[in-house]
Write an enzyme that holds these catalytic residues in place. Structure first.
Site, PDB file in Angstrom:
ATOM      1  N   GLY A 114     -18.704  -1.285  14.076  1.00 48.52           N
ATOM      2  CA  GLY A 114     -19.720  -0.317  14.486  1.00 48.52           C
ATOM      3  C   GLY A 114     -19.250   1.125  14.392  1.00 48.52           C
ATOM      4  O   GLY A 114     -20.068   2.038  14.256  1.00 48.52           O
ATOM      5  N   ALA A 131     -18.227  -1.979  17.791  1.00 47.85           N
ATOM      6  CA  ALA A 131     -19.058  -2.364  18.927  1.00 47.85           C
ATOM      7  C   ALA A 131     -18.125  -2.974  19.963  1.00 47.85           C
ATOM      8  O   ALA A 131     -17.039  -3.469  19.634  1.00 47.85           O
ATOM      9  CB  ALA A 131     -20.121  -3.357  18.487  1.00 47.85           C
ATOM     10  N   GLU A 176     -19.829   2.002  10.941  1.00 44.88           N
ATOM     11  CA  GLU A 176     -21.289   2.017  10.772  1.00 44.88           C
ATOM     12  C   GLU A 176     -21.911   3.269  11.388  1.00 44.88           C
ATOM     13  O   GLU A 176     -22.833   3.859  10.826  1.00 44.88           O
ATOM     14  CB  GLU A 176     -21.874   0.734  11.373  1.00 44.88           C
ATOM     15  CG  GLU A 176     -21.413  -0.497  10.572  1.00 44.88           C
ATOM     16  CD  GLU A 176     -21.733  -1.822  11.251  1.00 44.88           C
ATOM     17  OE1 GLU A 176     -21.291  -2.017  12.402  1.00 44.88           O
ATOM     18  OE2 GLU A 176     -22.432  -2.650  10.648  1.00 44.88           O
ATOM     19  N   GLU A 235     -15.793  -7.457  11.064  1.00 44.07           N
ATOM     20  CA  GLU A 235     -16.599  -8.403  11.847  1.00 44.07           C
ATOM     21  C   GLU A 235     -16.361  -9.851  11.450  1.00 44.07           C
ATOM     22  O   GLU A 235     -16.378 -10.749  12.301  1.00 44.07           O
ATOM     23  CB  GLU A 235     -18.099  -8.081  11.696  1.00 44.07           C
ATOM     24  CG  GLU A 235     -18.557  -6.835  12.416  1.00 44.07           C
ATOM     25  CD  GLU A 235     -18.460  -5.574  11.579  1.00 44.07           C
ATOM     26  OE1 GLU A 235     -17.773  -5.583  10.540  1.00 44.07           O
ATOM     27  OE2 GLU A 235     -19.073  -4.569  11.983  1.00 44.07           O
TER      28      GLU A 235
HETATM   29  N1  CAA Z   1     -14.271  -3.589  21.693  1.00 45.87           N
HETATM   30  C1  CAA Z   1     -13.727  -3.608  22.924  1.00 45.87           C
HETATM   31  N2  CAA Z   1     -12.492  -3.183  23.193  1.00 45.87           N
HETATM   32  C2  CAA Z   1     -11.747  -2.740  22.155  1.00 45.87           C
HETATM   33  C3  CAA Z   1     -12.235  -2.709  20.842  1.00 45.87           C
HETATM   34  C4  CAA Z   1     -13.571  -3.161  20.629  1.00 45.87           C
HETATM   35  N3  CAA Z   1     -14.153  -3.123  19.415  1.00 45.87           N
HETATM   36  N4  CAA Z   1     -11.263  -2.252  20.027  1.00 45.87           N
HETATM   37  C5  CAA Z   1     -10.195  -1.980  20.808  1.00 45.87           C
HETATM   38  N5  CAA Z   1     -10.490  -2.285  22.101  1.00 45.87           N
HETATM   39  C6  CAA Z   1      -9.597  -2.162  23.276  1.00 45.87           C
HETATM   40  C7  CAA Z   1      -8.545  -3.241  23.270  1.00 45.87           C
HETATM   41  O1  CAA Z   1      -9.077  -4.444  23.791  1.00 45.87           O
HETATM   42  C8  CAA Z   1      -7.486  -2.632  24.158  1.00 45.87           C
HETATM   43  O2  CAA Z   1      -7.917  -2.767  25.494  1.00 45.87           O
HETATM   44  P1  CAA Z   1      -6.879  -3.278  26.626  1.00 45.87           P
HETATM   45  O3  CAA Z   1      -5.881  -2.144  26.716  1.00 45.87           O
HETATM   46  O4  CAA Z   1      -7.731  -3.425  27.832  1.00 45.87           O
HETATM   47  O5  CAA Z   1      -6.283  -4.517  26.109  1.00 45.87           O
HETATM   48  C9  CAA Z   1      -7.586  -1.129  23.801  1.00 45.87           C
HETATM   49  O6  CAA Z   1      -8.870  -0.955  23.197  1.00 45.87           O
HETATM   50  C10 CAA Z   1      -6.527  -0.689  22.798  1.00 45.87           C
HETATM   51  O7  CAA Z   1      -6.620  -1.543  21.656  1.00 45.87           O
HETATM   52  P2  CAA Z   1      -5.368  -2.364  21.064  1.00 45.87           P
HETATM   53  O8  CAA Z   1      -4.377  -2.644  22.132  1.00 45.87           O
HETATM   54  O9  CAA Z   1      -5.916  -3.508  20.281  1.00 45.87           O
HETATM   55  O10 CAA Z   1      -4.756  -1.247  20.088  1.00 45.87           O
HETATM   56  P3  CAA Z   1      -3.897  -1.510  18.764  1.00 45.87           P
HETATM   57  O11 CAA Z   1      -3.349  -0.193  18.373  1.00 45.87           O
HETATM   58  O12 CAA Z   1      -2.974  -2.655  18.953  1.00 45.87           O
HETATM   59  O13 CAA Z   1      -4.991  -1.955  17.647  1.00 45.87           O
HETATM   60  C11 CAA Z   1      -7.081  -1.864  16.460  1.00 45.87           C
HETATM   61  C12 CAA Z   1      -5.992  -1.077  17.218  1.00 45.87           C
HETATM   62  C13 CAA Z   1      -6.530  -2.382  15.140  1.00 45.87           C
HETATM   63  C14 CAA Z   1      -8.228  -0.886  16.194  1.00 45.87           C
HETATM   64  C15 CAA Z   1      -7.552  -3.040  17.343  1.00 45.87           C
HETATM   65  O14 CAA Z   1      -7.894  -2.538  18.625  1.00 45.87           O
HETATM   66  C16 CAA Z   1      -8.747  -3.772  16.811  1.00 45.87           C
HETATM   67  O15 CAA Z   1      -8.633  -4.558  15.894  1.00 45.87           O
HETATM   68  N6  CAA Z   1      -9.935  -3.562  17.439  1.00 45.87           N
HETATM   69  C17 CAA Z   1     -11.143  -4.305  17.137  1.00 45.87           C
HETATM   70  C18 CAA Z   1     -11.717  -3.902  15.799  1.00 45.87           C
HETATM   71  C19 CAA Z   1     -12.965  -4.727  15.518  1.00 45.87           C
HETATM   72  O16 CAA Z   1     -12.915  -5.931  15.363  1.00 45.87           O
HETATM   73  N7  CAA Z   1     -14.121  -4.038  15.426  1.00 45.87           N
HETATM   74  C20 CAA Z   1     -15.384  -4.686  15.139  1.00 45.87           C
HETATM   75  C21 CAA Z   1     -16.092  -5.001  16.422  1.00 45.87           C
HETATM   76  S1  CAA Z   1     -17.576  -5.969  16.151  1.00 45.87           S
HETATM   77  C22 CAA Z   1     -18.734  -4.860  15.620  1.00 45.87           C
HETATM   78  O17 CAA Z   1     -18.483  -3.682  15.520  1.00 45.87           O
HETATM   79  C23 CAA Z   1     -20.094  -5.426  15.300  1.00 45.87           C
HETATM   80  C24 CAA Z   1     -20.986  -4.519  14.534  1.00 45.87           C
HETATM   81  O18 CAA Z   1     -21.208  -4.652  13.376  1.00 45.87           O
HETATM   82  C25 CAA Z   1     -21.656  -3.405  15.200  1.00 45.87           C
END
Ligand code: CAA
Length: 261
Positions: free
Chosen positions: A112, A67, A115, A135
């Site tokens: 998400g 998400a 999911e 999460e």
């Molecule tokens: N939401 C918003 N933006 C996201 C995102 C997310 N879930 N995941 C990645 N992005 C964005 C980053 O912020 C970054 O944007 P900027 O270039 O503007 O900084 C871009 O995508 C590229 O990401 P990274 O620079 O972080 O890439 P990386 O290769 O270093 O890492 C990753 C990859 C491990 C997937 C890392 O991006 C990450 O950990 N992402 C978040 C994962 C996460 O926590 N997901 C759960 C979200 S909460 C949820 O989903 C609730 C639910 O149950 C529905």
């Protein structure tokens, strides 16, 4: 044709191919993606020529990294509650779609993203796919079905470990654990998934819907009720034109041509 902000939709014969298309945010699922997918699934469902759908992610890095954290960071708790945030995924994507669809997971499927993949009827993953429910690290918990669908898919031990540590699971562990149907090289993911979708699309469509309803019922009911529902769906399908065609074609040693009637 419908226009979408965050996804690409094309038809390949009887297969609808939906591509999540926010590569700069690793296809993070914001409200626009949800609404676009609802529209795309409604169009797929309404078109009798479309018989199977695929959801995949643009780029080679991510199916969807979750998400959209940036959309959620400043949102007041009361708004999450009053909107019943995330509820439309279940009501308008999962429950509204009777036809079969496949998630082609091409990289990160986190939060998400994992999911959404689990909302599909099954998952085909590329070798570089990574699944996780991170999460907990954000001070929240899964909200789009992770705690329920992951536990049903892989059992308590692994689901609990994944949700509590937020660790990722690679494609091969996901296949061993029963989360994904098949793992293929990334270069072959779309072709292999299209082939599978085409095979499903060639099946009698009402029988396909029946199979989907029956397998899903196994997660919702007792064995006895499930077996009764199975017999009733089986019996109803014997009334279809496609059953006459399917059995006739077998006996006459030819390929069946199915109409969804
Ligand atoms: N939401 C918003 N933006 C996201 C995102 C997310 N879930 N995941 C990645 N992005 C964005 C980053 O912020 C970054 O944007 P900027 O270039 O503007 O900084 C871009 O995508 C590229 O990401 P990274 O620079 O972080 O890439 P990386 O290769 O270093 O890492 C990753 C990859 C491990 C997937 C890392 O991006 C990450 O950990 N992402 C978040 C994962 C996460 O926590 N997901 C759960 C979200 S909460 C949820 O989903 C609730 C639910 O149950 C529905």
């Amino acid at each position: 044709a419908m226009s979408y902000e965050t996804i690409l939709v094309e038809t390949r014969g009887p297969v609808t191919l939906i591509t999540l298309n926010r590569p700069k945010s690793l296809n993070a699922l914001n409200s626009s993606v949800c609404e676009d997918l609802i529209k795309a699934f409604a169009a797929f469902e309404a078109d009798p020529d479309q018989r199977c759908a695929i959801v995949t992610g643009s780029g080679e890095k991510a199916f969807a990294a979750g998400a959209d954290i940036k959309e959620m960071a400043d949102k007041p708790a009361a708004a999450f509650f009053s909107e019943d945030f995330f509820s439309r995924w279940t009501s308008h994507v999962v429950k509204a779609t009777r036809k079969p669809w496949i998630a082609a997971v091409n990289g990160f499927a986190l939060g998400g993203g994992c999911e959404l993949a689990m909302m599909a009827d099954f998952i085909i993953a590329s070798e570089n796919a990574k699944f996780g429910q991170p999460e907990v690290k954000l001070g929240i918990a899964p909200g789009m079905g992770g705690s329920q669908r992951l536990t049903r898919a892989i059992g308590k031990a692994k689901a609990m470990e994944m949700c509590l540590t937020g660790r990722m699971m690679d494609a091969h562990e996901a296949e061993r654990s029963g989360l994904v149907a098949r793992v293929v090289p990334l270069a072959d993911l779309l072709d292999e998934t299209l082939k599978t979708a085409e095979a499903i699309a060639a099946m009698p469509p009402l029988a396909a819907i029946g199979c989907k309803e029956l397998v899903n019922a196994a997660f919702e009911t007792t064995l006895d009720q499930g077996l009764l529902f199975e017999r009733r769906v089986f019996q109803v399908l014997t009334a279809t034109e496609d059953k006459a065609e399917g059995m006739g074609a077998f006996i006459e040693k030819r390929a069946g041509v199915f109409k969804g009637k």
